[in-house]
Design a protein around this motif. Structure first.
Motif, PDB file in Angstrom:
ATOM      1  N   ASP A 170      15.934 -69.260  12.650  1.00  0.00           N
ATOM      2  CA  ASP A 170      15.522 -70.380  11.808  1.00  0.00           C
ATOM      3  C   ASP A 170      15.662 -71.712  12.529  1.00  0.00           C
ATOM      4  N   ILE A 171      16.629 -71.813  13.441  1.00  0.00           N
ATOM      5  CA  ILE A 171      16.811 -73.056  14.192  1.00  0.00           C
ATOM      6  C   ILE A 171      15.817 -73.128  15.354  1.00  0.00           C
ATOM      7  N   ILE A 172      15.769 -72.067  16.166  1.00  0.00           N
ATOM      8  CA  ILE A 172      14.898 -72.058  17.338  1.00  0.00           C
ATOM      9  C   ILE A 172      13.433 -72.136  16.923  1.00  0.00           C
ATOM     10  N   GLY A 173      13.069 -71.432  15.854  1.00  0.00           N
ATOM     11  CA  GLY A 173      11.677 -71.409  15.419  1.00  0.00           C
ATOM     12  C   GLY A 173      11.164 -72.749  14.937  1.00  0.00           C
ATOM     13  N   ASN A 174      12.048 -73.626  14.527  1.00  0.00           N
ATOM     14  CA  ASN A 174      11.645 -74.931  14.001  1.00  0.00           C
ATOM     15  C   ASN A 174      12.112 -76.082  14.881  1.00  0.00           C
TER      16      ASN A 174
END
Length: 619
Positions: free
Chosen positions: A263-267
């Protein structure tokens, strides 16, 4: 570990073996990913393209089931890897603290027993007998244990209950041993609990319930591994800083972040598109699991949108349609979704379109708004194959004109600029042709972004369609030069003709006053509108400032279709005034089947051929 961890076990622990085990689980995760990719991109697509018999659908369904299983295996094995490597990271630190205490004990001639107690020799002198003060033994857990290590030694001016100078030193060592051992035991327990969650239920079906359980697994791993990984992610840095950080990670480190923090890396703006897409495809499944079974309308609407996006990502690619990349996904606010057609990191032409009024993450967004980016990509690629088009729902758009103020756009503008800075940071040549597109209220968001310090990062051209204004007085205020600001405003698009706030207020007030006068409400409204116009602007002003399609604004107005007439006469016959207002002209700009002229002009601008557009006189 079995039993209660002793200091000897912690001392002898080979943390490299934990890291080797983590690498092994990582290898399984990578192999599962490769298998999933082969099934999805080779076997299923090949069957769909070549087999038309009755057995084909059954075979494809079985392969899709296998694809989901490998996806789940990849995610869970990745979490095992993260848990083991995080545990090793923690234990190495505690092991180092223990060894430091043991080394100090050895240098002083102290003995450490199996239970962690420390024996010390005689030392000092009894002031009465002049005999050496006897040695002794101490265990960790003194009242000074909670004090910082630097303060645990005997302090000047404090009364030491044991005058043997070795006593205080031994106590400090025993406390340090206990502190390291206690922390290691807690880590062992917490990580052991997290690992015990990482097991599959019997059976071969990976359902939404399975992904819901995987979301809980991720939360458990993040709880124990969070500090280890999250604190190293430069969430507060610039997109350029983040790209530099990601570039210098090893492949195994990237895999670990993708598994534990999708969720962090993807955004995270600044992470390459391919990595964001990989993270968000996992995050998409986790969000579907999280929202499945939701009992409120907002969550169900988001779930419908997520499922539709998932279906599109898994669908067989259609000839000529560029691959789909999921560059952002989330359930905060009205939902977040950033979808690209074509890889923005490798394409020469990149556009990023901001939707507006009424847009939220739901089925309508996934099946309607997303198609506008797809159509833009297809149109631009007819002119230049190296083109990618993005739809950016990275903010909460207002859901009705009743609440349409500048506040949502003011919140969305800096987020959009961050995303655009990320496009520049991750582009492989570093010099893409970038077009910022704002539709409806999204044009206000783009306009405000352009008016921030430095403008929209990397933007060469700006397109405003169906715009109620940008809060800019002229096109020159948008930072790319007025000749690079393009405006589409269909004749029958009511949003491009919204009165100013003063005119709106005058119209409403006039109609109310007119109810009690010989003028009546209609004439009262007309009079109020004129008064509002005199007070708050003129014919070149809209709800959010100067009309972008006006001569006063100074942009290039490209040709569009007129669109359906604003008033639907058939509905008006039934006195259904609200339903008789037709907004379709407001939503046709991107769709060749609805407005071929506008869609072609948008494609030309995105492809860097703005000089070839067909134009229309400004208002």
């Amino acid at each position: 570990m079995t039993g209660v961890l002793t200091w000897q076990q912690l001392h002898d622990l080979k943390c490299d073996e934990l890291l080797d085990a983590a690498d092994g689980w990582g290898a399984v995760s990578t192999q599962a990913d490769a298998a999933r990719d082969r099934i999805s991109n080779e076997m299923i697509h090949s069957l769909e393209a070549t087999q038309k018999g009755m057995a084909s659908p059954a075979a494809i369904n079985r392969l899709r089931r296998l694809d989901r299983n490998y996806d789940y295996i990849r995610t869970e094995c990745g979490l095992v890897r993260t848990t083991l490597s995080s545990l090793a990271y923690e234990l190495v630190g505690f092991q180092g603290q223990l060894k430091g205490a043991l080394d100090d004990a050895a240098s002083l001639g102290f003995t450490v027993a199996a239970d962690g107690s420390v024996s010390y020799p005689a030392g000092g002198q009894n002031l009465i007998t002049n005999e050496p003060i006897p040695g002794g033994s101490v265990t960790g857990g003194s009242p000074l244990l909670s004090r910082p290590p630097s303060l645990n030694a005997p302090q000047p001016g404090l009364i030491n209950p044991n005058p043997n100078p070795n006593h205080g030193k031994a106590q400090d060592i025993a406390d340090r041993i206990l502190r390291a051992l206690t922390a290691a035991r807690e880590a062992d327990e917490h990580f052991g609990t997290a690992l015990s969650r990482l097991k599959a239920e019997p059976g071969l079906d990976v359902t939404e319930a399975t992904w819901k359980d995987a979301a809980a697994d991720l939360a458990a791993v993040r709880e124990v591994s969070g500090e280890y990984l999250k604190k190293t992610i430069p969430t507060g840095g610039t997109p350029a800083n983040r790209h530099d950080w990601w570039t210098h990670l090893s492949p195994s480190q990237r895999d670990e972040y993708l598994a534990a923090c999708p969720d962090i890396i993807g955004n995270l703006d600044g992470v390459p598109a391919a990595a964001r897409d990989e993270a968000n495809r996992d995050n998409l499944q986790l969000l579907i699991g999280k929202l499945s079974g939701a009992d409120n309308e907002a969550a169900r609407a988001k779930l419908d949108g997520l499922r539709s996006i998932d279906e599109q990502l898994r669908a067989e690619p259609k000839p000529g349609v560029p691959p789909m990349y999921l560059l952002g996904i989330g359930d905060q606010g009205n939902g977040r979704a950033i979808v690209a057609f074509g890889n923005p990191d490798t394409s020469h032409n990149v556009s990023a379109y901001v939707p507006g009024l009424g847009t939220k993450l739901d089925k309508g967004f996934a099946e309607g708004t997303v198609n506008r980016a797809r159509d833009t990509a297809l149109g631009a690629r007819e002119l230049d194959q190296s083109s990618a088009a993005i739809v950016w729902l990275g903010y909460d758009a207002p859901q009705s004109m009743d609440v349409a103020t500048t506040s949502d756009a003011e919140a969305g503008a800096p987020a959009y600029n961050q995303f655009m800075a990320g496009i520049s940071a991750t582009h492989e040549t570093g010099d893409p042709h970038v077009t910022a597109i704002g539709h409806s209220y999204g044009s206000l968001t783009v306009g405000l972004a352009a008016q921030q310090h430095g403008g929209i990062p990397g933007a060469d051209d700006i397109i405003l369609v169906g715009s109620p204004g940008t809060e800019a007085a002229t096109a020159a205020d948008l930072g790319v030069g007025k000749d690079h600001v393009y405006v589409g405003a269909a004749k029958n698009d009511i949003v491009t003709q919204l009165p100013t706030k003063a005119e709106s207020g005058g119209t409403v007030l006039g109609s109310v006053i007119g109810l009690g006068t010989p003028f009546g409400p209609i004439e009262g409204a007309r009079l109020g509108h004129k008064v509002g116009e005199a007070m708050g602007g003129g014919p070149d002003q809209l709800y959010f400032g100067t009309d972008p399609a006006s001569h006063e604004f100074g942009a290039k107005r490209f040709a569009t279709g007129d669109g359906p007439f604003i008033i639907d006469a058939d509905k008006l016959k039934d006195l259904d005034i609200q339903r008789s207002i037709d907004f379709d002209a407001h939503s046709h700009y991107f769709t060749p089947g609805k407005d071929k002229v506008s869609a072609r002009n948008i494609a030309l601008i995105v492809a860097g051929q703005g000089d070839a557009i067909s134009t229309q006189d400004p208002r």
